[in-house]
Motif scaffolding. Structure first.
Motif, mmCIF file in Angstrom:
data_model
loop_
_atom_site.group_PDB
_atom_site.id
_atom_site.type_symbol
_atom_site.label_atom_id
_atom_site.label_comp_id
_atom_site.label_asym_id
_atom_site.label_seq_id
_atom_site.Cartn_x
_atom_site.Cartn_y
_atom_site.Cartn_z
ATOM 1 N N ARG A 53 0.801 -1.306 -0.079
ATOM 2 C CA ARG A 53 0.073 -0.061 -0.029
ATOM 3 C C ARG A 53 0.729 1.441 0.058
ATOM 4 N N LEU A 54 0.340 2.222 -0.573
ATOM 5 C CA LEU A 54 1.440 3.596 -0.589
ATOM 6 C C LEU A 54 1.249 4.033 0.561
ATOM 7 N N SER A 55 0.472 4.053 1.487
ATOM 8 C CA SER A 55 0.542 4.587 2.938
ATOM 9 C C SER A 55 1.545 3.715 3.584
ATOM 10 N N ILE A 56 1.873 2.440 3.409
ATOM 11 C CA ILE A 56 3.029 1.889 4.071
ATOM 12 C C ILE A 56 4.251 2.314 3.850
ATOM 13 N N LEU A 57 4.304 2.532 2.116
ATOM 14 C CA LEU A 57 5.375 2.848 1.493
ATOM 15 C C LEU A 57 6.042 4.118 2.045
ATOM 16 N N LEU A 58 5.020 5.145 2.106
ATOM 17 C CA LEU A 58 5.580 6.456 2.375
ATOM 18 C C LEU A 58 5.768 6.522 4.148
ATOM 19 N N GLY A 59 5.254 5.634 4.881
ATOM 20 C CA GLY A 59 5.453 5.434 6.265
ATOM 21 C C GLY A 59 7.038 4.866 6.428
ATOM 22 N N ALA A 60 7.292 3.985 5.559
ATOM 23 C CA ALA A 60 8.729 3.270 5.608
ATOM 24 C C ALA A 60 9.807 4.335 5.115
ATOM 25 N N ALA A 61 9.274 5.325 4.180
ATOM 26 C CA ALA A 61 10.218 6.450 3.510
ATOM 27 C C ALA A 61 10.525 7.456 4.780
ATOM 28 N N THR A 62 9.412 7.751 5.373
ATOM 29 C CA THR A 62 9.443 8.659 6.598
ATOM 30 C C THR A 62 10.331 8.182 7.725
ATOM 31 N N ALA A 80 17.586 9.593 9.669
ATOM 32 C CA ALA A 80 18.487 10.167 9.015
ATOM 33 C C ALA A 80 18.912 11.823 9.582
ATOM 34 N N GLY A 81 17.720 12.225 10.350
ATOM 35 C CA GLY A 81 17.802 13.515 10.870
ATOM 36 C C GLY A 81 17.219 14.718 9.928
ATOM 37 N N VAL A 82 16.447 14.193 8.800
ATOM 38 C CA VAL A 82 15.928 15.063 8.085
ATOM 39 C C VAL A 82 14.782 15.961 8.690
ATOM 40 N N PRO A 83 14.824 17.326 8.660
ATOM 41 C CA PRO A 83 14.104 18.023 9.310
ATOM 42 C C PRO A 83 12.545 17.882 9.113
ATOM 43 N N SER A 84 12.156 17.847 7.854
ATOM 44 C CA SER A 84 10.775 17.485 7.638
ATOM 45 C C SER A 84 10.524 16.039 6.994
ATOM 46 N N PRO A 85 10.728 15.076 7.476
ATOM 47 C CA PRO A 85 10.708 14.054 6.856
ATOM 48 C C PRO A 85 9.301 13.389 6.160
ATOM 49 N N ASP A 86 8.175 13.767 6.944
ATOM 50 C CA ASP A 86 6.798 13.181 6.369
ATOM 51 C C ASP A 86 6.673 14.109 4.907
ATOM 52 N N VAL A 87 6.862 15.260 4.911
ATOM 53 C CA VAL A 87 6.655 16.140 3.875
ATOM 54 C C VAL A 87 7.715 15.808 2.708
ATOM 55 N N ASP A 88 9.027 15.692 2.974
ATOM 56 C CA ASP A 88 9.803 15.249 1.878
ATOM 57 C C ASP A 88 9.603 13.759 1.529
ATOM 58 N N ALA A 89 9.144 13.083 2.099
ATOM 59 C CA ALA A 89 8.725 11.713 1.638
ATOM 60 C C ALA A 89 7.527 11.880 0.718
ATOM 61 N N GLU A 90 6.557 12.560 1.102
ATOM 62 C CA GLU A 90 5.696 12.812 0.098
ATOM 63 C C GLU A 90 5.920 13.923 -1.120
ATOM 64 N N LEU A 91 6.704 14.404 -0.991
ATOM 65 C CA LEU A 91 7.275 15.286 -2.181
ATOM 66 C C LEU A 91 8.152 14.337 -3.058
ATOM 67 N N LEU A 92 8.837 13.665 -2.581
ATOM 68 C CA LEU A 92 9.813 12.614 -3.463
ATOM 69 C C LEU A 92 8.795 11.558 -4.026
ATOM 70 N N ALA A 93 7.833 11.095 -3.437
ATOM 71 C CA ALA A 93 7.024 10.140 -4.032
ATOM 72 C C ALA A 93 6.107 10.798 -5.049
ATOM 73 N N LEU A 143 -1.422 12.354 -4.607
ATOM 74 C CA LEU A 143 -0.637 11.218 -3.716
ATOM 75 C C LEU A 143 -1.398 11.156 -2.362
ATOM 76 N N ALA A 144 -1.797 12.171 -1.864
ATOM 77 C CA ALA A 144 -2.393 12.313 -0.680
ATOM 78 C C ALA A 144 -3.711 11.442 -0.792
ATOM 79 N N ALA A 145 -4.495 11.735 -1.858
ATOM 80 C CA ALA A 145 -5.903 10.896 -1.916
ATOM 81 C C ALA A 145 -5.616 9.579 -2.070
ATOM 82 N N ALA A 146 -4.754 9.177 -2.753
ATOM 83 C CA ALA A 146 -4.373 8.021 -3.124
ATOM 84 C C ALA A 146 -3.934 7.101 -2.002
ATOM 85 N N SER A 147 -3.160 7.775 -1.121
ATOM 86 C CA SER A 147 -2.904 7.239 0.124
ATOM 87 C C SER A 147 -4.053 7.104 1.255
#
Length: 303
Positions: A22-31, A37-50, A61-65
């Motif tokens: 599921r896309l939500s699981i993939l995004l969670g793992a990336a976050t 790694a100490g990235v300041p905005s991990p959830d936002v960055d994961a979404e933008l990269l996806a 992307l958010a709707a699909a998740s």
């Protein structure tokens, strides 16, 4: 009839089917990877990269998740982007874009990535430019980098004549692409800011710059800045104000009487810059905070 199957019947060999993720699981793992790694905005960055990797808008992307959709079958490109971001390569380098006000600027290795706090510096310049009663007021951006300040002025004050100078080859290449795409009517010149635009002496209404202002000994904490931003766009001498002194001199040459100088700087540099400008003869020097209430820019008026 015998129920025993014919041993001569052909046998098929099927590869085991992989269960879709599921896309939500993939995004969670990336976050979680980016958090570690100490990235300041991990959830936002994961979404933008996806969104970038899968060719979707962030909203789609958010709707699909939320719907519980499966991730695309091939996530290799996304996985690579997440790994690079975890190594603290700037998000904007990975997507190739940096949002700035209403613009999307092309950026990458060799050019300073424009920051959100610089948007208020652009606003100061735009407000000053809009207040000029001329039919075609002249504005100059010195050390334009990606072109952020110049292009904000050129697109938000379209009747102005905007000129920008950059002397770093890599940055100039990025700026040239941004100017051609966003404001082909504005002028970009490959020239050192100290000697820029002598034909405009005494005619410029607004001069703006985001110069290198980090003191040489003050190494930036964030890896995205320390390892990826070009040193020529960061360091400004022992006290960080070498280029500011040059801007003061150039501003006296370029600006007409009553013209406005706008300089971005670090949060502790407002007072020394005001003192520097006052001693050079500038009038009404004032320091302005950004949205986080940190001093971000100083303005002054050409006598």
């Amino acid at each position: 009839m015998s129920a025993v199957s014919d041993s001569r019947a052909p046998r098929t060999s099927e590869a085991p089917c992989e269960t879709p993720v599921r896309l939500s699981i993939l995004l969670g793992a990336a976050t979680r990877t980016l958090v570690d790694a100490g990235v300041p905005s991990p959830d936002v960055d994961a979404e933008l990269l996806a969104a970038h990797a899968f060719g979707l808008s962030r909203g789609a992307l958010a709707a699909a998740s939320v719907r519980g959709d499966d991730a695309p079958a091939d996530t290799a490109a996304f996985d690579e982007l997440v790994a690079r971001r975890a190594a603290r390569e700037p998000l904007q380098h990975l997507t190739g874009l940096a949002p700035f006000r209403h613009l999307e600027l092309r950026v990458g290795r060799g050019v300073f990535v424009p920051r959100p706090e610089t948007e208020m510096v652009a606003q100061l310049a735009i407000d000053a430019l809009r207040a000029v009663p001329d039919a075609e007021p002249i504005a100059v951006d010195l050390g334009t980098g990606s072109g952020a300040l110049a292009l904000a002025m050129a697109t938000e004050v379209p009747h102005a004549r905007v000129h920008a100078a950059e002397n770093a080859v890599d940055a100039f290449i990025w700026a040239k692409e941004n100017f051609a795409r966003l404001a082909p009517h504005a002028r970009l010149a490959f020239i050192d800011l100290a000697s820029a635009f002598p034909e405009l002496d005494g005619q410029v209404a607004v001069l703006v710059s985001n110069p290198p202002y980090v003191p040489d000994a003050a190494v930036p904490r964030d890896p995205e800045v320390r390892l990826w931003d070009p040193p020529s766009a960061l360091y400004g001498g022992e006290d960080g104000l070498d280029v500011v002194r040059t801007l003061s001199e150039v501003g006296m040459r370029l600006l007409r009487p009553g013209g406005t100088l706008v300089i971005e700087h670090g949060e502790w540099q407002g007072a020394p810059i005001r003192e520097l400008l006052d001693q050079a003869g500038w009038r009404a020097s004032a320091t302005h905070p950004d949205l986080t209430m940190r001093d971000r820019a100083t303005t002054a008026i050409r006598p």
